[in-house]
Design a protein around this motif. Structure first.
Motif, PDB file in Angstrom:
ATOM      1  N   GLN A  53      61.472  47.384 115.135  1.00 41.30           N
ATOM      2  CA  GLN A  53      62.463  47.551 114.080  1.00 41.30           C
ATOM      3  C   GLN A  53      63.731  46.746 114.382  1.00 41.30           C
ATOM      4  OE1 GLN A  53      63.048  51.778 113.897  1.00 41.30           O
ATOM      5  NE2 GLN A  53      61.125  52.169 112.823  1.00 41.30           N
ATOM      6  N   GLU A  54      64.146  46.747 115.646  1.00 38.31           N
ATOM      7  CA  GLU A  54      65.353  46.005 116.027  1.00 38.31           C
ATOM      8  C   GLU A  54      65.154  44.499 115.895  1.00 38.31           C
ATOM      9  OE1 GLU A  54      68.594  46.973 116.847  1.00 38.31           O
ATOM     10  OE2 GLU A  54      67.726  48.696 115.829  1.00 38.31           O
ATOM     11  N   GLY A  74      75.535  44.190 113.392  1.00 40.23           N
ATOM     12  CA  GLY A  74      75.017  45.513 113.031  1.00 40.23           C
ATOM     13  C   GLY A  74      76.059  46.530 112.637  1.00 40.23           C
ATOM     14  N   ARG A 114      65.397  43.708 112.284  1.00 35.63           N
ATOM     15  CA  ARG A 114      66.785  43.808 111.856  1.00 35.63           C
ATOM     16  C   ARG A 114      67.572  42.553 112.264  1.00 35.63           C
ATOM     17  NH1 ARG A 114      70.298  48.053 110.520  1.00 35.63           N
ATOM     18  NH2 ARG A 114      72.417  47.873 111.326  1.00 35.63           N
ATOM     19  N   GLN A 115      67.365  42.102 113.519  1.00 36.81           N
ATOM     20  CA  GLN A 115      68.055  40.910 113.999  1.00 36.81           C
ATOM     21  C   GLN A 115      67.585  39.660 113.253  1.00 36.81           C
ATOM     22  OE1 GLN A 115      70.690  40.832 116.061  1.00 36.81           O
ATOM     23  NE2 GLN A 115      70.545  43.064 115.928  1.00 36.81           N
ATOM     24  N   GLU A 150      70.162  47.067 102.067  1.00 34.83           N
ATOM     25  CA  GLU A 150      68.949  47.023 102.876  1.00 34.83           C
ATOM     26  C   GLU A 150      69.192  47.323 104.348  1.00 34.83           C
ATOM     27  OE1 GLU A 150      66.898  43.349 102.343  1.00 34.83           O
ATOM     28  OE2 GLU A 150      66.371  43.750 100.251  1.00 34.83           O
ATOM     29  N   TYR A 151      70.336  46.883 104.898  1.00 38.04           N
ATOM     30  CA  TYR A 151      70.516  46.967 106.348  1.00 38.04           C
ATOM     31  C   TYR A 151      71.742  47.752 106.795  1.00 38.04           C
ATOM     32  CZ  TYR A 151      66.865  43.494 106.228  1.00 38.04           C
ATOM     33  OH  TYR A 151      65.680  42.855 106.002  1.00 38.04           O
ATOM     34  N   TYR A 152      72.567  48.193 105.845  1.00 34.98           N
ATOM     35  CA  TYR A 152      73.723  49.010 106.206  1.00 34.98           C
ATOM     36  C   TYR A 152      73.682  50.387 105.560  1.00 34.98           C
ATOM     37  CZ  TYR A 152      75.757  44.801 108.250  1.00 34.98           C
ATOM     38  OH  TYR A 152      75.980  43.696 109.022  1.00 34.98           O
TER      39      TYR A 152
END
Length: 531
Positions: A486-487, A369, A490-491, A310-312
């Motif tokens: 978006q950031e 990240g 993500r965080q 999902e995030y990488y």
């Protein structure tokens, strides 16, 4: 005609015991493979069936709960109706439901077929041990169980990688359809090779003659308790817990079945679950440690692939390969621990293993990240070092102080602990993830308001960047605001996953003091054979 001196005696039915061992290992491999093969495909399942990741997690938990429920009944049913017959019915149900899973048209149908698959798979692993014990003489059983153990430890290694490759290159449906031909081959070989031993036949006739009946009431109470508990944990977050009539109903069912189950099982002549074992300090502590271990084992094989996909930006195949080094280390450690377990008390090996796993889970709270593939792979390697120290040691520790007549129940309950712990671990992690995402979302959004100088500075810098490098046809400030959103999301996700891994580290650490309460056992004797 007499057998040659030194030749291995034939298995019941006159066939080679090694042929029996191979077919039993094949069926067990197929069943164990399915506990992990779908984990890396959950994102594909979620997208294909148009459901959220938390709903897709039911694909894992429903299988584990159904598997655990049948484990409680497998010993009696095998004795009462014959090991070969029950084993073949289990494989047949598992194979049929696997194919049906591959053709599932929505989440509800997939969950129904996964429950059926779990019911079939629950009777396979414990029966395999009994069949091997009947097929080999005592002095050769160690080699047979080594082959069986190899199937159990290799399957979870291959599962995530195979599931990822099938999902990326074919479709998630093939994670289940692949069991079809394997199951049919297994059934054909079983029909040809397997035969109940004379002792098993005598025991079956004795049970029938004495009129010993299956504890159907106890079984229904256990199934209702475990099933209701799983619904509460899986649906509570989405349904606003006790603000939902559905959760209230299932909570009532869970409580009533639990309260009725205890006196019924304690006083029944042939209980489906021997609760008296759980009240023994030694076995009860082992049961809790195995639950914690199951939670770590299953939760990590689901949530590490989930966050990397999902995030990488990892593919399902790459996420599966990420878990492979840890699986290979687990295989190697099983051999190492097998050698040292006869020299070191299980309580110390369990405590060391739980400490290593807890530190590995805490290491996962360092994600950010730019976390690399090798970081996640090494964490899984550390987990692969710790888990075998627990799994092998818990066997000898759990049998200490119980009667030989209780070994079947002990074996079943330890397997139940692993599966129930895995299911509860996934549900707990999913709830922590959802709750902490809401918490961190609220906190981080507080800083993204126009009156915040830091927000204004970030917005100005981002707007300047997008005015230079962004899409010329789109307002630069609009692009900057979207990027900041978006950031923030993500965080929020990273912080929530960090909380999940911290909770799992605490769960693993809790096994250390439990392990230290265990009594010392006689080393070198091995555990009694379970069913």
């Amino acid at each position: 005609m007499s057998a040659k001196a030194g030749a291995l005696p034939r298995a019941p039915g006159g066939h080679s015991p090694w042929a029996v061992a191979l077919v039993v290992a094949l069926a067990t491999f197929m069943e164990v493979l399915d506990t992990t093969i779908a984990n890396v495909a959950l994102r594909y399942i979620s997208g294909g069936l148009a459901v959220g990741p938390d709903e897709a997690a039911w694909v894992v938990t429903s299988y584990l709960v159904a598997n655990a429920i049948v484990l409680t009944a497998s010993s009696f049913l095998a004795k009462r109706y014959g090991r070969k017959a029950f084993f073949m019915w289990s494989v047949a149900l598992f194979t049929l439901s696997s194919v049906l899973c591959g053709f599932a048209w929505n989440l509800e149908s997939l969950l129904l077929f996964r429950v059926m698959q779990g019911l079939g798979g629950g009777g396979m692993a414990p029966l395999a041990q009994s069949i091997l014990a009947d097929s080999f003489p005592p002095q050769k059983r160690g080699q047979a169980f080594a082959l069986y153990g190899l199937a159990i430890v290799v399957a979870p290694v291959i599962g995530p990688t195979l599931g990822g490759w099938l999902s990326d290159n074919l479709s998630w449906h093939w994670c289940f359809l692949i069991n079809g031909p394997v199951g049919l081959i297994s059934l054909g070989l079983m029909h040809w090779l397997l035969q109940d031993s004379d002792e098993a036949v005598k025991e079956r006739r004795s049970l029938r003659a004495r009129g010993v009946r299956f504890d159907i009431v106890g079984f229904v109470l256990v199934a209702t308790f475990l099933g209701s508990l799983e619904v509460i944990l899986d649906e509570g977050q989405r349904k606003d817990w006790f603000g939902s009539n559905l959760i209230v109903v299932f909570a009532s069912l869970c409580a009533v079945s639990f309260l009725l189950m205890i006196p019924w099982e304690l006083n029944h002549r042939n209980p489906v679950v021997d609760l008296k074992l759980l009240f023994k300090r030694q076995f009860g502590a082992c049961f809790l440690v195995m639950m914690a271990t199951g939670a770590i084992l299953i939760a990590t094989t689901q949530f590490i692939p989930q966050i990397t996909q999902e995030y990488y930006g990892y593919t399902a195949t790459l996420s599966g390969l990420l878990l492979a080094p840890g699986g290979l280390v687990t295989v190697a450690m099983m051999l190492v621990v097998g050698q040292i377990s006869g020299k070191v008390q299980p309580k110390y090996l369990i405590a060391i293993g739980a400490t290593i796993v807890a530190l590995a889970m805490y290491r996962l709270t360092w994600i950010y990240g730019d976390t690399t593939f090798s970081f996640f792979a090494w964490v899984r390697v550390y987990i692969g070092i710790g888990l075998p120290l627990i799994f092998i040691s818990i066997t000898s520790a759990s049998y200490e102080g119980i009667d030989k007549s209780q070994t079947d129940q002990a074996s079943a309950l330890i397997n139940v602990a692993r599966n129930v712990g895995g299911s509860l671990g996934v549900s707990l992690a999913q709830n922590v993830l959802a709750y902490r995402q809401q918490f961190h979302q609220t906190r981080l959004v507080e800083g993204t308001i126009p009156s915040n100088p830091a927000y204004q500075d970030t917005l100005a810098r981002a707007t300047q960047y997008f005015s230079t490098y962004g899409d010329k046809g789109v307002d630069a400030q609009g692009q900057a605001i979207a990027w900041i959103g978006q950031e923030v999301a993500r965080q929020v996700a990273f912080w929530a996953y960090i909380d999940v891994f911290l909770v799992l580290a605490i769960v693993s650490a809790s096994a250390v003091p439990l392990a230290m309460t265990l009594s010392k056992v006689k080393l070198g004797g091995g555990a009694p054979a379970g069913h």
